[in-house]
Enzyme design. Structure first.
Site, PDB file in Angstrom:
ATOM      1  N   ARG A 267       0.847  -1.187   0.000  1.00  0.00           N
ATOM      2  CA  ARG A 267       0.000   0.000   0.000  1.00  0.00           C
ATOM      3  C   ARG A 267       0.885   1.241   0.000  1.00  0.00           C
ATOM      4  O   ARG A 267       1.800   1.349   0.817  1.00  0.00           O
ATOM      5  CB  ARG A 267      -0.913   0.018   1.225  1.00  0.00           C
ATOM      6  CG  ARG A 267      -1.864  -1.168   1.283  1.00  0.00           C
ATOM      7  CD  ARG A 267      -2.807  -1.109   2.455  1.00  0.00           C
ATOM      8  NE  ARG A 267      -3.593  -2.330   2.558  1.00  0.00           N
ATOM      9  CZ  ARG A 267      -4.491  -2.578   3.496  1.00  0.00           C
ATOM     10  NH1 ARG A 267      -4.701  -1.672   4.444  1.00  0.00           N
ATOM     11  NH2 ARG A 267      -5.158  -3.714   3.519  1.00  0.00           N
ATOM     12  N   ARG A 282       2.590   1.524  10.199  1.00  0.00           N
ATOM     13  CA  ARG A 282       2.071   1.884   8.879  1.00  0.00           C
ATOM     14  C   ARG A 282       3.193   1.736   7.852  1.00  0.00           C
ATOM     15  O   ARG A 282       4.070   2.590   7.737  1.00  0.00           O
ATOM     16  CB  ARG A 282       1.529   3.319   8.890  1.00  0.00           C
ATOM     17  CG  ARG A 282       0.666   3.664   7.696  1.00  0.00           C
ATOM     18  CD  ARG A 282       0.069   5.049   7.848  1.00  0.00           C
ATOM     19  NE  ARG A 282      -0.807   5.135   9.001  1.00  0.00           N
ATOM     20  CZ  ARG A 282      -2.092   4.790   9.002  1.00  0.00           C
ATOM     21  NH1 ARG A 282      -2.647   4.339   7.903  1.00  0.00           N
ATOM     22  NH2 ARG A 282      -2.822   4.899  10.100  1.00  0.00           N
ATOM     23  N   GLU A 354      -5.483  -0.495  16.025  1.00  0.00           N
ATOM     24  CA  GLU A 354      -6.131  -1.458  15.123  1.00  0.00           C
ATOM     25  C   GLU A 354      -5.170  -2.560  14.684  1.00  0.00           C
ATOM     26  O   GLU A 354      -4.037  -2.284  14.297  1.00  0.00           O
ATOM     27  CB  GLU A 354      -6.663  -0.730  13.883  1.00  0.00           C
ATOM     28  CG  GLU A 354      -7.319  -1.657  12.870  1.00  0.00           C
ATOM     29  CD  GLU A 354      -7.399  -1.051  11.476  1.00  0.00           C
ATOM     30  OE1 GLU A 354      -7.437  -1.825  10.512  1.00  0.00           O
ATOM     31  OE2 GLU A 354      -7.397   0.191  11.362  1.00  0.00           O
ATOM     32  N   SER A 357      -9.575  -5.606  10.829  1.00  0.00           N
ATOM     33  CA  SER A 357     -10.903  -5.125  10.478  1.00  0.00           C
ATOM     34  C   SER A 357     -11.670  -6.282   9.862  1.00  0.00           C
ATOM     35  O   SER A 357     -11.149  -6.958   8.961  1.00  0.00           O
ATOM     36  CB  SER A 357     -10.842  -3.969   9.474  1.00  0.00           C
ATOM     37  OG  SER A 357     -10.442  -2.770  10.091  1.00  0.00           O
ATOM     38  N   ARG A 395       1.690  -6.010  12.651  1.00  0.00           N
ATOM     39  CA  ARG A 395       1.153  -5.340  13.837  1.00  0.00           C
ATOM     40  C   ARG A 395       1.060  -6.307  15.018  1.00  0.00           C
ATOM     41  O   ARG A 395       1.184  -5.887  16.169  1.00  0.00           O
ATOM     42  CB  ARG A 395      -0.206  -4.714  13.530  1.00  0.00           C
ATOM     43  CG  ARG A 395      -0.089  -3.531  12.577  1.00  0.00           C
ATOM     44  CD  ARG A 395      -1.338  -2.681  12.559  1.00  0.00           C
ATOM     45  NE  ARG A 395      -1.168  -1.532  11.660  1.00  0.00           N
ATOM     46  CZ  ARG A 395      -2.009  -0.514  11.568  1.00  0.00           C
ATOM     47  NH1 ARG A 395      -3.089  -0.489  12.330  1.00  0.00           N
ATOM     48  NH2 ARG A 395      -1.781   0.475  10.725  1.00  0.00           N
TER      49      ARG A 395
END
Length: 431
Positions: A267, A282, A354, A357, A395
């Site tokens: 990403r 990130r 987070e 999801s 993460r």
């Protein structure tokens, strides 16, 4: 893609739901203008078809009576070209309608709270108690540096927002991915897949990454000047796993389909610069174990709760405190009708972040992909698609490094990971 029948039936109600939390401002006038044009062309097409049929009967009657039918035959002969022109015009209008719908996000489910940001999300539950430390807590960057986490090397090789893992931390990263796959396949019934990391445009259109999120993707070019094709690095294996049912009618007895895969994810994080610039939170490249379910619509919200529990199981087995959040309308992803976020406790930040999801997309992706099943009545119906992280490996590594750090710089290995590491119970720092 939204169900166009809903828009045609009550565009104002659809616009109101899309506007929750500032999610999307629907251009009703633009939609209705295209619809009016479509109806006009379809009406004219139906009139011409009816006229052609009437002329055919009239020609037959006149010929039967020995009368001259040349005028009717000439009129009838001109109709196919007119119908062909109308068909092309209708195809152009439908393409414009498709392009219009391609940029409209999914409708929030009725249970989704109104709100514009993560501050408006609703906490559903918590699990575990954050550990109390009797020494100064280090973040994952400092803990990992002693165990083989090297951001300088990554910057040398690739630039910012990449990580180079070596030795103990690389082994731990691999163990986490293997552990997650084993839990999702052996305990939760997902079929393990190995998927391409590079996909074509049609695949990304199917799950909603294109056209809206092209700037968030990494893409590569195949071929020369005459046969150049743009291909894209996957940002999640949701893309490849969900598209396995594209252009397919799935027999009812094959549902639900449960798929999982471990892949790198790429990403560009467009628009996120300045946030989480330190460490692995990130990254441009990270690994994830993804869960996807393809289900019969009446079961999709049961499946959503089930998938949330499947992601939670990983954190529970690792002994990592977390909370489950119901996202508000303004904080949900483009294709989601409802989303649960799992947020893991990071002691160095003193907050939950987070780590997964889990989203129910209902029929939104299915309509884009033309993914259907044959229902009990024998009719084709859109499947519902769901996806979720089970979990984001990087993460999870961050959470393990921070929650299992020791005062001497060593790291206790979570018990469930030890079989994947030859029984190692602790990694000592490279002092």
């Amino acid at each position: 893609m939204l169900d166009i029948a809903l828009l045609r039936k009550d565009p104002q109600a659809v616009a109101a739901r899309l506007a929750l939390g500032g999610r999307y401002q629907l251009d009703i006038d633009a939609f209705q203008a295209l619809e009016a044009e479509r109806k006009q062309v379809q009406t004219r097409t139906e009139e011409l078809q009816a006229r052609r049929n009437a002329l055919s009967k009239l020609v037959g009657m006149k010929r039967g009576k020995g009368e001259d039918a040349s005028a009717e035959m000439a009129e009838s002969a001109a109709i196919p070209d007119q119908l062909k022109a109308l068909e092309a015009q209708l195809g152009d209008i439908r393409a414009k309608l498709d392009n219009f719908l391609m940029t409209v996000p999914n409708l929030p489910h009725d249970s989704v709270p109104d709100g514009r940001s993560d501050a408006d999300n609703v906490e559903l539950r918590r699990w575990g108690t954050p550990r109390e430390f009797d020494f100064e807590v280090k973040d994952h960057v400092d803990v990992g540096a002693r165990l083989g986490l090297d951001f300088d090397m990554a910057a040398k090789l690739s630039g910012a927002r990449f990580a180079f893992l070596k030795g103990p931390v690389a082994r731990l990263h691999r163990a986490l991915a293997q552990f997650m796959l084993d839990v999702q396949t052996q305990e939760h019934g997902y079929s393990e897949c190995y998927t391409p990391y590079i996909v074509n445009t049609a695949t990304l259109l199917g799950t909603g990454q294109l056209p809206k999120f092209k700037d968030d993707m990494f893409w590569v070019t195949k071929g020369g000047a005459d046969d150049k094709e743009d291909l894209y690095l996957v940002s999640t294996s949701e893309i490849t796993l969900t598209n396995t049912v594209r252009d397919t009618v799935v027999p009812l007895d094959q549902l639900p389909i449960r798929l999982t895969a471990h892949t790198p994810c790429f990403r560009s994080e467009a628009g996120s610069y300045g946030r989480d610039t330190r460490g692995m939170i990130r990254q441009h490249q990270f690994d994830k174990v993804e869960m996807v379910q393809i289900v019969e619509p009446s079961t999709s919200y049961e499946a959503h709760e089930q998938m949330t529990a499947h992601a939670e199981a990983i954190l529970q087995k690792l002994g990592l405190p977390y909370r489950v959040m119901l996202l508000c309308a303004g904080d949900m992803g483009f294709g989601a009708a409802k989303t649960h976020d799992l947020e893991v406790w990071l002691p160095a930040q003193g907050t939950y972040r987070e780590i997964s999801s889990v989203s129910n997309c209902e029929g939104f992706q299915a309509r884009r992909m033309k993914a259907r099943f044959k229902n009990a009545a024998g009719k084709n119906e859109d499947v519902h698609t769901l996806n979720g992280s089970g979990l984001a490996v990087g993460r999870t590594l961050v959470a393990v490094l921070e929650n299992y750090q020791q005062a001497d710089g060593s790291l206790v290995v979570p018990e469930v990971l030890r079989p994947y590491l030859g029984g190692i119970e602790r990694f000592s720092p490279n002092l």
